[in-house]
Scaffold this active site. Structure first.
Site, PDB file in Angstrom:
ATOM      1  N   LEU A 114      22.252  22.892  62.643  1.00 29.59           N
ATOM      2  CA  LEU A 114      21.013  22.280  62.130  1.00 29.59           C
ATOM      3  C   LEU A 114      20.739  20.935  62.797  1.00 29.59           C
ATOM      4  O   LEU A 114      19.745  20.280  62.483  1.00 29.59           O
ATOM      5  CB  LEU A 114      21.127  22.092  60.607  1.00 29.59           C
ATOM      6  CG  LEU A 114      21.172  23.393  59.797  1.00 29.59           C
ATOM      7  CD1 LEU A 114      21.585  23.118  58.353  1.00 29.59           C
ATOM      8  CD2 LEU A 114      19.815  24.082  59.838  1.00 29.59           C
ATOM      9  N   LYS A 149      36.050  18.385  69.316  1.00 30.00           N
ATOM     10  CA  LYS A 149      36.120  17.008  68.802  1.00 30.00           C
ATOM     11  C   LYS A 149      37.288  16.220  69.401  1.00 30.00           C
ATOM     12  O   LYS A 149      37.164  15.027  69.655  1.00 30.00           O
ATOM     13  CB  LYS A 149      36.170  17.008  67.274  1.00 30.00           C
ATOM     14  CG  LYS A 149      34.833  17.432  66.646  1.00 30.00           C
ATOM     15  CD  LYS A 149      34.831  17.318  65.130  1.00 30.00           C
ATOM     16  CE  LYS A 149      33.481  17.774  64.565  1.00 30.00           C
ATOM     17  NZ  LYS A 149      33.405  17.672  63.101  1.00 30.00           N
ATOM     18  N   ASP A 193      31.448  11.694  60.901  1.00 28.71           N
ATOM     19  CA  ASP A 193      31.821  12.423  59.672  1.00 28.71           C
ATOM     20  C   ASP A 193      32.309  11.430  58.614  1.00 28.71           C
ATOM     21  O   ASP A 193      32.122  11.656  57.412  1.00 28.71           O
ATOM     22  CB  ASP A 193      32.924  13.459  59.963  1.00 28.71           C
ATOM     23  CG  ASP A 193      32.378  14.698  60.660  1.00 28.71           C
ATOM     24  OD1 ASP A 193      31.157  14.944  60.585  1.00 28.71           O
ATOM     25  OD2 ASP A 193      33.175  15.422  61.299  1.00 28.71           O
ATOM     26  N   ALA A 198      38.021  17.301  59.252  1.00 31.81           N
ATOM     27  CA  ALA A 198      37.083  16.848  58.225  1.00 31.81           C
ATOM     28  C   ALA A 198      37.841  16.173  57.077  1.00 31.81           C
ATOM     29  O   ALA A 198      37.377  15.175  56.504  1.00 31.81           O
ATOM     30  CB  ALA A 198      36.257  18.024  57.708  1.00 31.81           C
ATOM     31  N   ARG A 206      46.420  24.317  51.953  1.00 36.07           N
ATOM     32  CA  ARG A 206      47.043  25.646  51.916  1.00 36.07           C
ATOM     33  C   ARG A 206      48.370  25.617  52.663  1.00 36.07           C
ATOM     34  O   ARG A 206      49.336  26.264  52.281  1.00 36.07           O
ATOM     35  CB  ARG A 206      46.067  26.628  52.560  1.00 36.07           C
ATOM     36  CG  ARG A 206      46.564  28.024  52.703  1.00 36.07           C
ATOM     37  CD  ARG A 206      45.479  28.919  53.232  1.00 36.07           C
ATOM     38  NE  ARG A 206      45.102  28.632  54.617  1.00 36.07           N
ATOM     39  CZ  ARG A 206      44.242  29.345  55.318  1.00 36.07           C
ATOM     40  NH1 ARG A 206      43.637  30.370  54.750  1.00 36.07           N
ATOM     41  NH2 ARG A 206      43.943  29.032  56.561  1.00 36.07           N
TER      42      ARG A 206
HETATM   43  P1  NAP Z   1      39.743  22.511  60.606  1.00 31.09           P
HETATM   44  O1  NAP Z   1      40.250  21.343  61.391  1.00 31.09           O
HETATM   45  O2  NAP Z   1      39.839  23.889  61.176  1.00 31.09           O
HETATM   46  O3  NAP Z   1      40.521  22.501  59.181  1.00 31.09           O
HETATM   47  C1  NAP Z   1      40.238  23.468  58.224  1.00 31.09           C
HETATM   48  C2  NAP Z   1      41.113  23.233  56.997  1.00 31.09           C
HETATM   49  O4  NAP Z   1      40.702  24.193  55.998  1.00 31.09           O
HETATM   50  C3  NAP Z   1      42.592  23.476  57.247  1.00 31.09           C
HETATM   51  O5  NAP Z   1      43.326  22.583  56.455  1.00 31.09           O
HETATM   52  C4  NAP Z   1      42.790  24.922  56.754  1.00 31.09           C
HETATM   53  O6  NAP Z   1      44.069  25.183  56.261  1.00 31.09           O
HETATM   54  C5  NAP Z   1      41.832  24.945  55.587  1.00 31.09           C
HETATM   55  N1  NAP Z   1      41.426  26.310  55.247  1.00 31.09           N
HETATM   56  C6  NAP Z   1      40.706  27.172  56.014  1.00 31.09           C
HETATM   57  N2  NAP Z   1      40.505  28.318  55.347  1.00 31.09           N
HETATM   58  C7  NAP Z   1      41.140  28.196  54.153  1.00 31.09           C
HETATM   59  C8  NAP Z   1      41.317  29.056  53.034  1.00 31.09           C
HETATM   60  N3  NAP Z   1      40.778  30.272  52.994  1.00 31.09           N
HETATM   61  N4  NAP Z   1      42.029  28.606  51.982  1.00 31.09           N
HETATM   62  C9  NAP Z   1      42.574  27.365  52.005  1.00 31.09           C
HETATM   63  N5  NAP Z   1      42.444  26.492  53.031  1.00 31.09           N
HETATM   64  C10 NAP Z   1      41.731  26.910  54.095  1.00 31.09           C
HETATM   65  O7  NAP Z   1      38.213  22.325  60.239  1.00 31.09           O
HETATM   66  P2  NAP Z   1      37.444  20.939  59.950  1.00 31.09           P
HETATM   67  O8  NAP Z   1      36.790  20.464  61.182  1.00 31.09           O
HETATM   68  O9  NAP Z   1      38.357  20.034  59.221  1.00 31.09           O
HETATM   69  O10 NAP Z   1      36.248  21.450  59.013  1.00 31.09           O
HETATM   70  C11 NAP Z   1      36.537  21.959  57.702  1.00 31.09           C
HETATM   71  C12 NAP Z   1      35.245  22.475  57.073  1.00 31.09           C
HETATM   72  O11 NAP Z   1      34.367  21.389  56.832  1.00 31.09           O
HETATM   73  C13 NAP Z   1      34.479  23.463  57.970  1.00 31.09           C
HETATM   74  O12 NAP Z   1      33.985  24.510  57.189  1.00 31.09           O
HETATM   75  C14 NAP Z   1      33.345  22.627  58.527  1.00 31.09           C
HETATM   76  O13 NAP Z   1      32.202  23.414  58.792  1.00 31.09           O
HETATM   77  C15 NAP Z   1      33.097  21.691  57.351  1.00 31.09           C
HETATM   78  N6  NAP Z   1      32.476  20.434  57.790  1.00 31.09           N
HETATM   79  C16 NAP Z   1      31.271  20.150  57.247  1.00 31.09           C
HETATM   80  C17 NAP Z   1      30.649  18.976  57.619  1.00 31.09           C
HETATM   81  C18 NAP Z   1      29.310  18.642  57.029  1.00 31.09           C
HETATM   82  O14 NAP Z   1      28.641  17.743  57.565  1.00 31.09           O
HETATM   83  N7  NAP Z   1      28.880  19.284  55.959  1.00 31.09           N
HETATM   84  C19 NAP Z   1      31.252  18.102  58.537  1.00 31.09           C
HETATM   85  C20 NAP Z   1      32.507  18.435  59.043  1.00 31.09           C
HETATM   86  C21 NAP Z   1      33.103  19.621  58.661  1.00 31.09           C
HETATM   87  P3  NAP Z   1      45.243  25.777  57.183  1.00 31.09           P
HETATM   88  O15 NAP Z   1      45.749  24.618  57.973  1.00 31.09           O
HETATM   89  O16 NAP Z   1      46.209  26.307  56.213  1.00 31.09           O
HETATM   90  O17 NAP Z   1      44.611  26.838  58.052  1.00 31.09           O
END
Ligand code: NAP
Length: 266
Positions: A14, A64, A100, A127, A146
């Site tokens: 977006l 990133k 972020d 995040a 997790r």
């Molecule tokens: P990331 O580095 O891949 O980390 C994802 C985290 O979520 C890891 O700790 C992972 O755990 C956990 N996870 C994934 N699936 C899971 C499940 N089914 N049950 C429990 N834990 C789970 O990703 P990230 O960059 O931090 O982003 C995380 C989320 O935030 C994404 O969906 C992203 O789109 C969202 N986000 C949104 C914004 C916004 O502006 N709204 C900004 C940034 C990020 P494991 O280590 O155990 O796999």
């Protein structure tokens, strides 16, 4: 001026909608596009920034860390996270930022709870790191992941003190920050976690309202959804790109699919 969001995949982003709405509302002559870039092609983006074909980029997965590595200048928070989501090119010098952190701070401000209310972060990725740095020093912190060792490793890397809870557990009376994808496809957070919270910041968003936000609405817990955070991080990136503050409402309305030209605020 030419800007873009870079990721793989990126077609769902977006960011162009939000930034173009901002440019139009302020009469800024600039373009903002999408550049789908596999992980091994990020160097081509760096070249475009250095040679002036791009003035700045927002960076999403999986770039990133590469964005942090490519930047010539970063602030202390970006160095602690080892991740940047915004790069601006000033005379060929690349400056890296992580907006972020600003997005989380914006989301926290919209739910308007006490500035020292505790925060409990779910997830241990980039995040989650941004959520921790947004609260570090101001609020008591806890985290659950997790994969528990990822939570401990994240705290160690960020040099932050926080309580580590098992994934299904958590403190009573904290602001929950969901920094996992749970909810994007209507999945549920661990049972009872929203009910025992005083506020919710849900970074996940999808086509439908996430079950956690639905729960918060139902039981009257103040919340900010993923679009609030998205608009908050984009507003900071917009300011970094242009030097001009854009009303975050312009970006939020555009992201929610309302007219990007509607700049009348309530
Ligand atoms: P990331 O580095 O891949 O980390 C994802 C985290 O979520 C890891 O700790 C992972 O755990 C956990 N996870 C994934 N699936 C899971 C499940 N089914 N049950 C429990 N834990 C789970 O990703 P990230 O960059 O931090 O982003 C995380 C989320 O935030 C994404 O969906 C992203 O789109 C969202 N986000 C949104 C914004 C916004 O502006 N709204 C900004 C940034 C990020 P494991 O280590 O155990 O796999």
């Amino acid at each position: 001026m030419r800007y873009a969001v870079v990721g793989d995949p990126v077609s769902h982003s977006l960011s162009p909608t939000m930034h173009m709405a901002g440019f139009r509302s302020l009469g800024i002559d600039a373009t903002y596009g999408l550049i789908e870039t596999p992980v091994d092609r990020f160097a081509s983006i760096v070249s475009k920034l250095r040679n002036g074909s791009l003035d700045g980029v927002n960076v999403t997965m999986p770039h990133k860390h590469n964005a942090f590595m490519a930047a010539d200048v970063v602030g202390a928070s970006v160095a602690r996270l080892a991740a940047a989501n915004t790069i601006v090119s000033i005379d060929g010098e690349l400056r890296g930022y992580n907006t972020d952190i600003d997005g989380v701070q914006h989301a926290l401000s919209t739910i308007a709870l006490a500035p020292d209310a505790p925060v409990h972060v779910l997830g241990a990725g980039g995040a989650a790191g941004a959520a921790i740095l947004a609260s570090d020093g101001a609020r008591p912190l806890s985290i659950a992941s997790r994969t528990p060792e990822r939570a401990s490793n994240l705290l160690e890397r960020l040099r932050v003190d926080a309580t580590v809870y098992p994934w299904e557990a958590g403190p009573e009376g904290a602001i929950i920050v969901n920094a996992t994808p749970i909810g994007m496809h209507e999945e549920h957070l661990p049972f009872g976690i929203v009910e025992s919270s005083i506020g919710l910041i849900d970074m996940a968003y999808g086509d439908a309202t996430t079950p956690s936000v639905q729960k918060a609405v139902k039981i009257g817990v103040p919340y900010a959804d993923g679009i609030v955070m998205l608009a908050g991080q984009a507003a900071k990136a917009f300011e970094i790109f242009t030097g001009i503050i854009v009303p975050v409402e312009v970006l939020e309305r555009a992201a929610r699919g309302r007219s990007p030209f509607d700049t009348t605020f309530s």
